[in-house]
Design a protein around this motif. Structure first.
Motif, short mmCIF file in Angstrom:
data_model
loop_
_atom_site.label_atom_id
_atom_site.label_comp_id
_atom_site.label_asym_id
_atom_site.label_seq_id
_atom_site.Cartn_x
_atom_site.Cartn_y
_atom_site.Cartn_z
N GLY A 111 0.76 -5.24 -6.19
CA GLY A 111 -0.01 -4.10 -5.73
C GLY A 111 0.06 -2.92 -6.69
N LEU A 112 1.24 -2.65 -7.20
CA LEU A 112 1.39 -1.56 -8.15
C LEU A 112 0.67 -1.86 -9.46
N ALA A 113 0.78 -3.10 -9.92
CA ALA A 113 0.16 -3.47 -11.19
C ALA A 113 -1.37 -3.40 -11.13
N ALA A 114 -1.92 -3.50 -9.92
CA ALA A 114 -3.37 -3.52 -9.77
C ALA A 114 -3.99 -2.13 -9.77
N HIS A 115 -3.14 -1.08 -9.86
CA HIS A 115 -3.67 0.28 -9.76
C HIS A 115 -3.06 1.19 -10.82
N THR A 116 -3.82 2.18 -11.21
CA THR A 116 -3.32 3.20 -12.13
C THR A 116 -2.49 4.21 -11.36
N LEU A 117 -1.69 4.97 -12.07
CA LEU A 117 -0.92 6.02 -11.42
C LEU A 117 -1.86 7.06 -10.81
N GLU A 118 -2.98 7.31 -11.46
CA GLU A 118 -3.92 8.29 -10.91
C GLU A 118 -4.51 7.80 -9.59
N GLN A 119 -4.79 6.51 -9.48
CA GLN A 119 -5.26 5.96 -8.20
C GLN A 119 -4.19 6.12 -7.13
N CYS A 120 -2.95 5.89 -7.48
CA CYS A 120 -1.85 6.04 -6.53
C CYS A 120 -1.72 7.49 -6.08
N ARG A 121 -1.89 8.41 -7.01
CA ARG A 121 -1.81 9.83 -6.64
C ARG A 121 -2.95 10.23 -5.72
N THR A 122 -4.13 9.73 -6.00
CA THR A 122 -5.28 10.03 -5.14
C THR A 122 -5.07 9.46 -3.74
N ALA A 123 -4.54 8.23 -3.67
CA ALA A 123 -4.26 7.62 -2.38
C ALA A 123 -3.21 8.42 -1.62
N ALA A 124 -2.21 8.92 -2.32
CA ALA A 124 -1.16 9.71 -1.67
C ALA A 124 -1.73 11.01 -1.11
N GLN A 125 -2.58 11.66 -1.88
CA GLN A 125 -3.21 12.89 -1.41
C GLN A 125 -4.06 12.63 -0.18
N ALA B 80 0.83 -1.21 0.00
CA ALA B 80 0.00 0.00 0.00
C ALA B 80 0.86 1.25 0.00
N LEU B 81 1.90 1.24 0.83
CA LEU B 81 2.77 2.41 0.89
C LEU B 81 3.58 2.57 -0.39
N ALA B 82 3.92 1.46 -1.03
CA ALA B 82 4.61 1.54 -2.32
C ALA B 82 3.75 2.28 -3.33
N CYS B 83 2.45 2.00 -3.33
CA CYS B 83 1.54 2.72 -4.23
C CYS B 83 1.51 4.21 -3.88
N VAL B 84 1.48 4.52 -2.61
CA VAL B 84 1.47 5.92 -2.19
C VAL B 84 2.77 6.61 -2.59
N LEU B 85 3.89 5.95 -2.40
CA LEU B 85 5.17 6.55 -2.78
C LEU B 85 5.23 6.80 -4.29
N ALA B 86 4.70 5.87 -5.07
CA ALA B 86 4.63 6.09 -6.51
C ALA B 86 3.73 7.29 -6.81
N GLY B 87 2.64 7.40 -6.05
CA GLY B 87 1.75 8.53 -6.23
C GLY B 87 2.37 9.86 -5.84
N LEU B 88 3.32 9.82 -4.91
CA LEU B 88 4.03 11.04 -4.52
C LEU B 88 5.05 11.45 -5.56
N GLY B 89 5.43 10.51 -6.43
CA GLY B 89 6.38 10.84 -7.49
C GLY B 89 7.68 10.06 -7.46
N ALA B 90 7.78 9.07 -6.57
CA ALA B 90 8.99 8.26 -6.54
C ALA B 90 9.10 7.46 -7.83
N SER B 91 10.28 7.45 -8.42
CA SER B 91 10.48 6.75 -9.69
C SER B 91 11.07 5.36 -9.49
N THR B 92 11.73 5.11 -8.36
CA THR B 92 12.24 3.79 -8.04
C THR B 92 12.02 3.52 -6.55
N LEU B 93 11.87 2.25 -6.20
CA LEU B 93 11.65 1.84 -4.82
C LEU B 93 12.65 0.75 -4.46
N SER B 94 13.18 0.80 -3.25
CA SER B 94 14.12 -0.21 -2.79
C SER B 94 13.49 -0.99 -1.65
#
Length: 273
Positions: A232-246, A206-220
């Motif tokens: 988890g990332l594949a199951a959501h669009t970038l727009e969903q990740c951005r909304t979750a981050a907000q 879940a947090l990986a999706c949020v970090l992608a929504g915040l603008g992170a380009s890579t995750l370790s």
């Protein structure tokens, strides 16, 4: 992509590893990721990783003292050997970054030292709130940045990461920490440069999706977390990740941030994550 924490070559030794030993170790790491990007973090000694061959004076607050890049600057001969060893084995996929960078001036100094050795893809870690707040200045001096969530949390909340009594403040869902990550990611995006996230924060799907929504380009993260995070990332669009981050950033607590984000990430429940 792999992250190589090079301090493990230096710990528990009376003398630093030779240039030949370092070359062998770095070449082996690159060989393990043929054609893949490998990010090498330069020596992060000091504080909880003391170096026998490079002792520091007694410090009341070691985490706030000579560690990371600060220690590197005091021991230029150690830095010189490490950077020359990396330059010897460098391939286009190699990236080199420095830990514990507080200012744009420090980023400039490190980038110049790397360039002098022939290392051209150079970044720094953002672990200090001042660097996050002035991320645009720091990023202008390097090719990429990586947010170290563990230490950034420690310094942002004035909470020793090794002290159980304050461990609750190190929840990576803390909205204040997400705000700092967002500052860095937004500055990197404006500069057209990558912003990664280090630490185990991204091991939470879940947090990986949020970090992608915040603008992170890579995750370790640890290899064991890759499958769940990828799903988890594949199951959501970038727009969903951005909304979750907000939604997460708008909350008053870590628990509320986690719950609010998951409302906008329905794929996690379907995957059992």
């Amino acid at each position: 992509m792999g992250l190589y924490r090079t301090e493990f070559l230096f710990l528990d030794r009376a003398e630093p590893p030779s240039i030949e030993e370092q070359e062998r170790a770095y070449r082996a790491a690159l060989d393990a990721f043929p054609g893949g990007r490998v990010v090498v973090r330069t020596l992060d000694g000091g504080a909880d990783k003391p170096l026998r061959f490079l002792p520091t004076p007694a410090e009341q607050n070691p985490a706030l003292g000579e560690r990371g890049l600060r220690l590197f600057r005091r021991a230029p001969e150690v830095m010189d050997v490490q950077l020359r060893a990396l330059a010897t084995v460098a391939v286009p996929e190699l990236q080199v970054m420095a830990p514990m960078v507080a200012t744009a001036e420090e980023a400039t100094w490190f980038a110049r030292e790397c360039a002098d050795k022939g290392l051209l893809d150079v970044g720094v870690m953002i672990e200090i709130p001042a660097a996050a707040l002035r991320a645009a200045d720091v990023i202008s001096q390097v090719d990429f940045v990586s947010v170290g969530t563990n230490d950034l949390s420690q310094y942002a909340f004035a909470a020793d990461r090794g002290l159980g009594a304050v461990s609750g403040l190190h929840d990576p869902w803390q909205p204040g920490l997400l705000d700092l990550v967002a500052l860095v990611a937004e500055a990197a995006s404006r500069a057209g440069k990558p912003c990664g996230v280090c630490g185990e924060a991204a091991a939470d799907a879940a947090l990986a999706c949020v970090l992608a929504g915040l603008g992170a380009s890579t995750l370790s993260m640890a290899p064991s977390a890759l499958a769940g995070v990828r799903a988890g990332l594949a199951a959501h669009t970038l727009e969903q990740c951005r909304t979750a981050a907000q939604a997460a950033r708008a909350q008053p607590s870590a628990a509320d941030a986690r719950a609010a984000a998951r409302v906008h990430l329905p794929g996690l429940a379907r995957l059992g994550l």
